[in-house]
Design a protein around this motif. Structure first.
Motif, PDB file in Angstrom:
ATOM      1  N   GLY A 109       0.927  -1.239  -0.141  1.00  0.00           N
ATOM      2  CA  GLY A 109      -0.075   0.045  -0.055  1.00  0.00           C
ATOM      3  C   GLY A 109       0.872   1.152  -0.174  1.00  0.00           C
ATOM      4  N   LEU A 110       2.142   1.090   0.247  1.00  0.00           N
ATOM      5  CA  LEU A 110       3.081   2.320   0.174  1.00  0.00           C
ATOM      6  C   LEU A 110       3.623   2.495  -1.254  1.00  0.00           C
ATOM      7  CD1 LEU A 110       4.554   4.245   2.091  1.00  0.00           C
ATOM      8  CD2 LEU A 110       6.391   2.721   2.250  1.00  0.00           C
ATOM      9  N   THR A 111       3.192   3.699  -1.938  1.00  0.00           N
ATOM     10  CA  THR A 111       3.588   4.004  -3.190  1.00  0.00           C
ATOM     11  C   THR A 111       4.513   5.267  -3.251  1.00  0.00           C
ATOM     12  OG1 THR A 111       1.562   5.364  -3.718  1.00  0.00           O
ATOM     13  CG2 THR A 111       1.605   2.958  -4.058  1.00  0.00           C
ATOM     14  N   GLY A 112       4.734   5.684  -4.321  1.00  0.00           N
ATOM     15  CA  GLY A 112       5.486   6.933  -4.651  1.00  0.00           C
ATOM     16  C   GLY A 112       5.107   8.092  -3.937  1.00  0.00           C
ATOM     17  N   ARG A 113       3.860   8.050  -3.993  1.00  0.00           N
ATOM     18  CA  ARG A 113       3.134   9.333  -3.579  1.00  0.00           C
ATOM     19  C   ARG A 113       3.305   9.601  -2.028  1.00  0.00           C
ATOM     20  NH1 ARG A 113      -2.183   9.794  -1.502  1.00  0.00           N
ATOM     21  NH2 ARG A 113      -3.197   7.819  -0.670  1.00  0.00           N
ATOM     22  N   TYR A 114       3.943   8.826  -1.401  1.00  0.00           N
ATOM     23  CA  TYR A 114       4.048   9.177   0.102  1.00  0.00           C
ATOM     24  C   TYR A 114       5.710   9.303   0.328  1.00  0.00           C
ATOM     25  CZ  TYR A 114      -0.334   6.670   0.811  1.00  0.00           C
ATOM     26  OH  TYR A 114      -1.705   6.313   0.692  1.00  0.00           O
ATOM     27  N   LEU A 115       6.374   9.313  -0.819  1.00  0.00           N
ATOM     28  CA  LEU A 115       7.807   9.517  -0.719  1.00  0.00           C
ATOM     29  C   LEU A 115       8.079  10.856  -0.947  1.00  0.00           C
ATOM     30  CD1 LEU A 115      10.758   8.243  -0.750  1.00  0.00           C
ATOM     31  CD2 LEU A 115      10.813   8.159  -3.221  1.00  0.00           C
ATOM     32  N   GLU A 116       8.698  11.611   0.120  1.00  0.00           N
ATOM     33  CA  GLU A 116       9.111  13.136  -0.030  1.00  0.00           C
ATOM     34  C   GLU A 116      10.126  13.318  -1.074  1.00  0.00           C
ATOM     35  OE1 GLU A 116      10.473  15.966   3.236  1.00  0.00           O
ATOM     36  OE2 GLU A 116       8.327  15.501   3.373  1.00  0.00           O
ATOM     37  N   ASN A 117      11.166  12.623  -0.709  1.00  0.00           N
ATOM     38  CA  ASN A 117      12.463  12.678  -1.601  1.00  0.00           C
ATOM     39  C   ASN A 117      13.323  11.673  -1.587  1.00  0.00           C
ATOM     40  OD1 ASN A 117      14.632  13.584   0.287  1.00  0.00           O
ATOM     41  ND2 ASN A 117      13.401  15.282   0.652  1.00  0.00           N
ATOM     42  N   ALA A 118      14.239  11.405  -2.357  1.00  0.00           N
ATOM     43  CA  ALA A 118      15.550  10.497  -2.277  1.00  0.00           C
ATOM     44  C   ALA A 118      16.703  11.405  -2.722  1.00  0.00           C
ATOM     45  CB  ALA A 118      15.142   9.385  -3.383  1.00  0.00           C
ATOM     46  N   GLN A 119      17.699  11.101  -2.045  1.00  0.00           N
ATOM     47  CA  GLN A 119      18.818  11.629  -2.281  1.00  0.00           C
ATOM     48  C   GLN A 119      20.188  10.778  -2.531  1.00  0.00           C
ATOM     49  OE1 GLN A 119      18.258  14.274   1.432  1.00  0.00           O
ATOM     50  NE2 GLN A 119      20.535  14.285   1.082  1.00  0.00           N
ATOM     51  N   LEU A 120      21.195  11.178  -3.034  1.00  0.00           N
ATOM     52  CA  LEU A 120      22.321  10.418  -2.979  1.00  0.00           C
ATOM     53  C   LEU A 120      23.277  10.771  -1.890  1.00  0.00           C
ATOM     54  CD1 LEU A 120      24.296   8.339  -4.325  1.00  0.00           C
ATOM     55  CD2 LEU A 120      24.939  10.256  -5.792  1.00  0.00           C
ATOM     56  N   ILE A 121      23.899  10.003  -1.174  1.00  0.00           N
ATOM     57  CA  ILE A 121      24.725  10.261  -0.115  1.00  0.00           C
ATOM     58  C   ILE A 121      25.952   9.358  -0.126  1.00  0.00           C
ATOM     59  CG2 ILE A 121      23.212  11.140   1.515  1.00  0.00           C
ATOM     60  CD1 ILE A 121      23.107   8.876   2.975  1.00  0.00           C
ATOM     61  N   PHE A 122      27.115   9.311   0.561  1.00  0.00           N
ATOM     62  CA  PHE A 122      28.202   8.577   0.519  1.00  0.00           C
ATOM     63  C   PHE A 122      28.708   8.073   2.041  1.00  0.00           C
ATOM     64  CE2 PHE A 122      28.441  10.712  -3.752  1.00  0.00           C
ATOM     65  CZ  PHE A 122      28.842   9.729  -4.574  1.00  0.00           C
ATOM     66  N   ASN A 123      28.805   6.814   2.169  1.00  0.00           N
ATOM     67  CA  ASN A 123      28.996   6.425   3.424  1.00  0.00           C
ATOM     68  C   ASN A 123      30.426   7.167   3.856  1.00  0.00           C
ATOM     69  OD1 ASN A 123      30.688   4.355   5.594  1.00  0.00           O
ATOM     70  ND2 ASN A 123      28.615   3.348   5.218  1.00  0.00           N
ATOM     71  N   SER A 124      30.411   7.566   5.081  1.00  0.00           N
ATOM     72  CA  SER A 124      31.554   8.242   5.391  1.00  0.00           C
ATOM     73  C   SER A 124      32.948   7.540   5.680  1.00  0.00           C
ATOM     74  CB  SER A 124      31.364   9.043   6.733  1.00  0.00           C
ATOM     75  OG  SER A 124      30.919   8.204   7.814  1.00  0.00           O
ATOM     76  N   GLN A 125      32.609   6.214   6.033  1.00  0.00           N
ATOM     77  CA  GLN A 125      33.687   5.249   6.171  1.00  0.00           C
ATOM     78  C   GLN A 125      34.259   4.700   4.947  1.00  0.00           C
ATOM     79  OE1 GLN A 125      32.414   2.719   9.469  1.00  0.00           O
ATOM     80  NE2 GLN A 125      32.785   4.466  10.933  1.00  0.00           N
ATOM     81  N   THR A 126      33.309   3.989   4.132  1.00  0.00           N
ATOM     82  CA  THR A 126      33.717   3.091   3.140  1.00  0.00           C
ATOM     83  C   THR A 126      33.670   4.027   1.844  1.00  0.00           C
ATOM     84  OG1 THR A 126      31.511   2.497   2.689  1.00  0.00           O
ATOM     85  CG2 THR A 126      32.622   1.171   4.321  1.00  0.00           C
ATOM     86  N   GLY A 127      32.812   5.223   1.659  1.00  0.00           N
ATOM     87  CA  GLY A 127      32.778   6.017   0.662  1.00  0.00           C
ATOM     88  C   GLY A 127      31.911   5.406  -0.462  1.00  0.00           C
ATOM     89  N   GLU A 128      31.224   4.217  -0.021  1.00  0.00           N
ATOM     90  CA  GLU A 128      30.217   3.588  -0.900  1.00  0.00           C
ATOM     91  C   GLU A 128      28.944   4.633  -0.975  1.00  0.00           C
ATOM     92  OE1 GLU A 128      27.579  -0.497  -0.822  1.00  0.00           O
ATOM     93  OE2 GLU A 128      28.383   0.272   0.926  1.00  0.00           O
ATOM     94  N   PRO A 129      28.451   4.564  -2.337  1.00  0.00           N
ATOM     95  CA  PRO A 129      27.198   5.519  -2.570  1.00  0.00           C
ATOM     96  C   PRO A 129      25.859   5.017  -2.034  1.00  0.00           C
ATOM     97  CG  PRO A 129      28.002   4.295  -4.623  1.00  0.00           C
ATOM     98  CD  PRO A 129      29.118   4.229  -3.630  1.00  0.00           C
ATOM     99  N   THR A 130      25.054   5.678  -1.510  1.00  0.00           N
ATOM    100  CA  THR A 130      23.931   5.094  -0.799  1.00  0.00           C
ATOM    101  C   THR A 130      22.725   5.916  -1.047  1.00  0.00           C
ATOM    102  OG1 THR A 130      25.349   4.287   1.135  1.00  0.00           O
ATOM    103  CG2 THR A 130      23.015   4.669   1.506  1.00  0.00           C
ATOM    104  N   VAL A 131      21.603   5.305  -1.303  1.00  0.00           N
ATOM    105  CA  VAL A 131      20.330   6.122  -1.248  1.00  0.00           C
ATOM    106  C   VAL A 131      19.706   6.475  -0.190  1.00  0.00           C
ATOM    107  CG1 VAL A 131      18.283   6.372  -2.827  1.00  0.00           C
ATOM    108  CG2 VAL A 131      20.132   5.213  -3.827  1.00  0.00           C
TER     109      VAL A 131
END
Length: 449
Positions: free
Chosen positions: A164-186
């Motif tokens: 029942g959870l769809t995109g209309r409940y999503l406020e936003n998504a952003q790209l960040i990077f793990n401070s320790q591994t540098g791995e990209p995370t959403v």
């Protein structure tokens, strides 16, 4: 002798290119067929006006690109063969041009585009693992060419069910990077209502998969590690920065990022498109025959050699149309036919220069070399101005004009090569060092002897 060997090699290369053109067209499994535009293949064209009034100038380009990607994904989802979706700027307005080959029902086409792509969050079923195993077994059997396999009915089921959870409940998504591994995370952030729903879903599905679907297809399947009450979640899965960036864009634009309004439609039937294609081909053939007859009758042996060079020109251009690939439209065919005239024009300039040198008493070989040398500057300037005009048309023109401009530019560039390399090589290969009666007649023009 050396120049004659080069001439023979050019003929062989031209023959091989011609064989490639023929074989790639008759072979239905070929990767290089001609790509026909809507007016030749038949189908529907929809033109939408994008409402950019609520977008800042910096976000217009990215939003229109995201809109194009959403529409492409939707048309591909419905199995439309090679849809063409492009953004076009007309003054201050932005338009989306959607071409759907093979779709001649306008209502069906409007339905395909008009529906909003759906972003969904799904949870595991009781038999999710069984479904995934059945799908894997079926996939591996098909990959191994096992035609006798009886597909497990489970393989056709969706392994996840709606929460029942769809995109209309999503406020936003952003790209960040793990401070320790540098791995990209959403990083996902839900609105107030979505925050409550997501907290309940994660609480009930600890150590299970919550699959994120876009347009009915799973784009990522993260595992819930803990209950999430703050309405935020991180998705990590060994993404590259580009993959993570694309995922963020897909999540943010689960719905159309820019409102669009249908402003025009056009439908071309398959039979009408075939008729236009045939007429374009016949026009090109008749024009080529007429030009060839003129060159041979008026310029004799040089004219005959230029016709052979012209055949090579046509062969090379058609191969480039397949390899680039160029989408051929009726306007594009017109541009190609016009470029044939440019190729002939270059040869005529050379022949007239050769004639002038012969009148000064030069031997044929020297006159040929001098004729090409003196004609080069005129040919260069003429073709350069034509190429510049073509670039301007391609840069500022509509999609129809761009098709004409692209084929015209390719044709003009190749014509310079064939006129100054192929024709020159052929002429020098047969040019005698002296001036006998027969050679003088063959290298004369018009009604003179």
């Amino acid at each position: 002798m050396k120049i004659r060997i080069i001439a023979i090699m050019l003929l062989l290369v031209g023959g091989l290119i011609g064989y490639f053109n023929y074989n790639s067209q008759v072979d239905l499994t070929s990767k290089f067929p001609f790509k026909l535009g809507l007016d030749l293949a038949g189908g529907t064209q929809l033109t939408y006006q994008a409402d950019i009034s609520n977008l800042s100038a910096d976000n217009i380009g990215e939003s229109m690109s995201a809109l194009r990607d959403v529409i492409e994904r939707r048309t591909n989802l419905f199995g439309v063969s090679e849809p063409l979706v492009q953004v076009e700027k007309a003054g201050e307005d932005y338009r989306l041009i959607v071409e759907l080959p093979g779709v001649t029902d306008i209502n069906q086409a409007v339905t395909l585009i008009g529906q909003t792509p759906l972003l969904e969050f799904k949870k595991e079923k009781d038999n999710t693992q069984e479904i995934l195993n059945a799908q894997m077994v079926t996939f591996e059997a098909l990959q191994n060419g096992d035609a006798n396999i009886t597909p497990d009915p489970l393989a056709s089921e969706d392994p996840y069910q709606s929460t029942g959870l769809t995109g209309r409940y999503l406020e936003n998504a952003q790209l960040i990077f793990n401070s320790q591994t540098g791995e990209p995370t959403v990083l996902l952030t839900f609105n107030a209502e979505g925050k409550e729903m997501f907290a309940q879903i994660t609480k009930e599905n600890l150590n299970k998969v919550i699959a994120i679907y876009l347009d009915g297809q799973p784009i990522t399947t993260p595992v819930v590690r803990s209950e999430i009450r703050d309405g935020k979640a991180e998705i990590s899965g060994g993404f590259t920065p580009e993959e993570a960036k694309e995922l963020v864009r897909n999540l943010n634009y689960g719905a159309l990022p820019v409102p669009i309004e249908l402003i025009s439609t056009q439908t071309v039937g398959a039979s009408l498109g075939e008729d236009v294609l045939n007429k374009g081909i016949f026009a090109g053939i008749y024009g080529l025959i007429a030009v060839s007859l003129f060159l041979i009758i008026w310029y004799r042996l040089p004219g005959l050699l230029s016709v052979i060079a012209l055949m090579m020109y046509v062969t090379i251009v058609l191969a480039l149309f397949k390899l680039i690939p160029v989408t051929l439209t009726s306007a594009g065919i017109a541009g190609f036919i016009l470029s044939i005239g440019m190729a002939v024009d270059a040869n005529i300039l050379v022949f007239e220069r050769i004639k002038e040198e012969l009148r000064k008493g030069m031997d044929i070989e020297s006159a040929t070399r001098e004729g090409f040398s003196r004609a080069w500057l005129s040919i260069r300037d003429s073709n350069t101005s034509s190429i510049i005009t073509g670039i301007i048309l391609f840069w500022f023109g509509t999609s129809l004009v761009k098709g004409f401009a692209l084929t015209f530019i390719v044709g003009v560039v190749v014509s310079m090569f064939t006129a100054l390399t192929v024709s020159r090589t052929f002429l020098l290969a047969v040019s005698p060092s002296g001036r006998g009666k027969i050679s003088s007649f063959l290298f004369s023009c018009g009604i003179t002897r």
